[in-house]
Design a protein around this motif. Structure first.
Motif, mmCIF file in Angstrom:
data_model
loop_
_atom_site.group_PDB
_atom_site.id
_atom_site.type_symbol
_atom_site.label_atom_id
_atom_site.label_comp_id
_atom_site.label_asym_id
_atom_site.label_seq_id
_atom_site.Cartn_x
_atom_site.Cartn_y
_atom_site.Cartn_z
ATOM 1 N N GLU A 30 0.832 -1.204 0.000
ATOM 2 C CA GLU A 30 0.000 0.000 0.000
ATOM 3 C C GLU A 30 0.867 1.255 0.000
ATOM 4 O OE1 GLU A 30 -2.559 -0.292 3.343
ATOM 5 O OE2 GLU A 30 -3.655 -2.035 2.583
ATOM 6 N N SER A 31 1.964 1.197 0.759
ATOM 7 C CA SER A 31 2.882 2.329 0.859
ATOM 8 C C SER A 31 3.568 2.605 -0.475
ATOM 9 C CB SER A 31 3.925 2.043 1.948
ATOM 10 O OG SER A 31 4.800 3.120 2.106
ATOM 11 N N ILE A 32 3.923 1.524 -1.185
ATOM 12 C CA ILE A 32 4.552 1.683 -2.500
ATOM 13 C C ILE A 32 3.576 2.358 -3.467
ATOM 14 C CG2 ILE A 32 5.437 0.449 -4.519
ATOM 15 C CD1 ILE A 32 6.567 -1.653 -2.572
ATOM 16 N N LEU A 33 2.327 1.939 -3.413
ATOM 17 C CA LEU A 33 1.319 2.545 -4.287
ATOM 18 C C LEU A 33 1.135 4.028 -3.984
ATOM 19 C CD1 LEU A 33 -1.452 -0.193 -4.592
ATOM 20 C CD2 LEU A 33 -0.153 0.846 -6.458
ATOM 21 N N LEU A 34 1.168 4.381 -2.698
ATOM 22 C CA LEU A 34 1.076 5.794 -2.313
ATOM 23 C C LEU A 34 2.239 6.588 -2.898
ATOM 24 C CD1 LEU A 34 0.037 5.576 1.455
ATOM 25 C CD2 LEU A 34 -1.311 6.566 -0.393
ATOM 26 N N ASP A 65 2.485 0.255 -16.089
ATOM 27 C CA ASP A 65 1.832 -0.416 -17.210
ATOM 28 C C ASP A 65 0.895 -1.505 -16.673
ATOM 29 O OD1 ASP A 65 4.987 -2.046 -17.940
ATOM 30 O OD2 ASP A 65 3.392 -2.710 -16.589
ATOM 31 N N GLU A 66 0.172 -2.122 -17.573
ATOM 32 C CA GLU A 66 -0.833 -3.109 -17.158
ATOM 33 C C GLU A 66 -0.204 -4.285 -16.410
ATOM 34 O OE1 GLU A 66 -4.089 -2.383 -20.750
ATOM 35 O OE2 GLU A 66 -3.443 -4.408 -20.212
ATOM 36 N N LYS A 67 0.965 -4.682 -16.848
ATOM 37 C CA LYS A 67 1.652 -5.805 -16.212
ATOM 38 C C LYS A 67 2.010 -5.483 -14.765
ATOM 39 C CE LYS A 67 5.574 -8.935 -16.848
ATOM 40 N NZ LYS A 67 6.760 -9.257 -17.684
ATOM 41 N N GLN A 68 2.472 -4.261 -14.527
ATOM 42 C CA GLN A 68 2.840 -3.853 -13.170
ATOM 43 C C GLN A 68 1.609 -3.722 -12.283
ATOM 44 O OE1 GLN A 68 5.014 -0.392 -14.531
ATOM 45 N NE2 GLN A 68 6.960 -1.246 -13.788
ATOM 46 N N LEU A 69 0.540 -3.146 -12.823
ATOM 47 C CA LEU A 69 -0.693 -3.020 -12.058
ATOM 48 C C LEU A 69 -1.243 -4.394 -11.679
ATOM 49 C CD1 LEU A 69 -2.403 -0.148 -14.084
ATOM 50 C CD2 LEU A 69 -1.611 -0.015 -11.701
ATOM 51 N N ASP A 70 -1.154 -5.318 -12.633
ATOM 52 C CA ASP A 70 -1.624 -6.679 -12.381
ATOM 53 C C ASP A 70 -0.789 -7.336 -11.286
ATOM 54 O OD1 ASP A 70 -3.320 -8.939 -13.019
ATOM 55 O OD2 ASP A 70 -1.536 -9.861 -13.882
ATOM 56 N N LEU A 71 0.505 -7.014 -11.272
ATOM 57 C CA LEU A 71 1.404 -7.581 -10.265
ATOM 58 C C LEU A 71 1.042 -7.097 -8.861
ATOM 59 C CD1 LEU A 71 3.823 -9.417 -9.860
ATOM 60 C CD2 LEU A 71 5.319 -7.467 -10.270
ATOM 61 N N PHE A 72 0.650 -5.834 -8.739
ATOM 62 C CA PHE A 72 0.207 -5.315 -7.447
ATOM 63 C C PHE A 72 -1.008 -6.087 -6.955
ATOM 64 C CE2 PHE A 72 2.848 -1.570 -8.136
ATOM 65 C CZ PHE A 72 3.222 -1.250 -6.847
ATOM 66 N N SER A 73 -1.941 -6.317 -7.854
ATOM 67 C CA SER A 73 -3.163 -7.041 -7.499
ATOM 68 C C SER A 73 -2.844 -8.474 -7.093
ATOM 69 C CB SER A 73 -4.117 -7.032 -8.690
ATOM 70 O OG SER A 73 -5.276 -7.779 -8.403
ATOM 71 N N LYS A 74 -1.996 -9.127 -7.851
ATOM 72 C CA LYS A 74 -1.641 -10.506 -7.548
ATOM 73 C C LYS A 74 -0.857 -10.613 -6.239
ATOM 74 C CE LYS A 74 -1.577 -12.439 -12.226
ATOM 75 N NZ LYS A 74 -0.728 -13.017 -13.306
ATOM 76 N N THR A 111 9.845 -9.576 -6.042
ATOM 77 C CA THR A 111 9.299 -9.537 -7.402
ATOM 78 C C THR A 111 8.710 -8.167 -7.724
ATOM 79 O OG1 THR A 111 8.766 -11.892 -7.270
ATOM 80 C CG2 THR A 111 7.661 -10.625 -8.983
ATOM 81 N N LEU A 112 7.985 -7.618 -6.772
ATOM 82 C CA LEU A 112 7.328 -6.332 -6.977
ATOM 83 C C LEU A 112 8.344 -5.205 -7.162
ATOM 84 C CD1 LEU A 112 4.518 -5.064 -7.111
ATOM 85 C CD2 LEU A 112 4.647 -4.705 -4.633
ATOM 86 N N LEU A 113 9.332 -5.152 -6.287
ATOM 87 C CA LEU A 113 10.327 -4.076 -6.372
ATOM 88 C C LEU A 113 11.190 -4.180 -7.623
ATOM 89 C CD1 LEU A 113 11.401 -3.866 -2.616
ATOM 90 C CD2 LEU A 113 10.106 -2.158 -3.915
#
Length: 210
Positions: free
Chosen positions: A160-164, A174-183, A200-202
């Motif tokens: 959540e902090s990274i998204l902020l 991009d869509e791939k990164q957004l999907d990764l946050f969700s997953k 993986t996220l970072l």
């Protein structure tokens, strides 16, 4: 609520969430002419230049107690080795207070000889300390090393902090990164190792530009 509620009178290592905030809480307990704050103005890492400044300051004679604050998110190994002698046998009236975010960055030779206070709270700050727009492998490695035993709950807070931070820095994902946050959140619920998910996220954000 302040974590520091009294003057520290002996050489001590403080492991804290926010170095600047801790300094602001500590300094009112000291006379301004009895303190010296040594930190890297360009980077958060305490390097050999700052170590040399600290040693020079320590050997300037003082008839009163002199408090030297050594501040760094991390401390370079070479800097600590050069400080070892003066930390073990400080000149008369000299008291060192080390402020850092990471226990793991302090060498055992220093950590075992100086008392410490672990003041980091388990609740994470709203905003992650990493600069997402300038994220490199060294930043990622240091962050993951410090948080290798992070809990599922805190890992969720980190995501959540990274998204902020991404929103604040106006970084387009991009869509791939957004999907990764969700997953990532879903995988945490399935009890995947939090450190693996954060890795993986970072890494996916390391080449992202503003």
């Amino acid at each position: 609520m302040n974590m520091i509620d009294k003057k520290i009178n002996n050489s001590t290592i403080l492991i804290v969430n926010d170095i600047t905030q801790t300094l602001n809480e500590l300094l009112p307990f000291y006379s301004p002419h009895n303190i010296r704050i040594i930190k890297n103005e360009e980077k958060e890492e305490f390097q050999i230049l700052q170590a040399n400044q600290a040693i020079k300051e320590a050997y300037i004679a003082s008839n009163e107690d002199k408090y030297i604050f050594l501040c760094g998110s991390t401390f370079r190994k070479e800097a600590q080795n050069s400080l070892l002698k003066v930390l073990e046998e400080p000149p008369k009236n000299v008291i060192f207070i080390i402020l850092t975010n990471s226990k793991s960055s302090i060498l055992p030779t220093i950590y075992s000889r100086m008392p410490f206070k672990y003041l980091k709270t388990s609740s994470l700050k709203d905003e992650i300390s990493l600069d997402i727009s300038k994220l490199d492998l060294k930043d990622i490695y240091s962050y993951l090393k410090e948080n290798q035993k992070i809990s599922k709950k805190d890992a969720k807070a980190v995501i959540e902090s990274i998204l902020l931070k991404v929103n604040k820095q106006k970084i387009k994902l991009d869509e791939k990164q957004l999907d990764l946050f969700s997953k990532s959140s879903k995988l945490l619920e399935l009890n995947s190792r939090p450190i693996n998910i954060l890795t993986t996220l970072l890494l996916s954000l390391s080449n992202t530009k503003k």
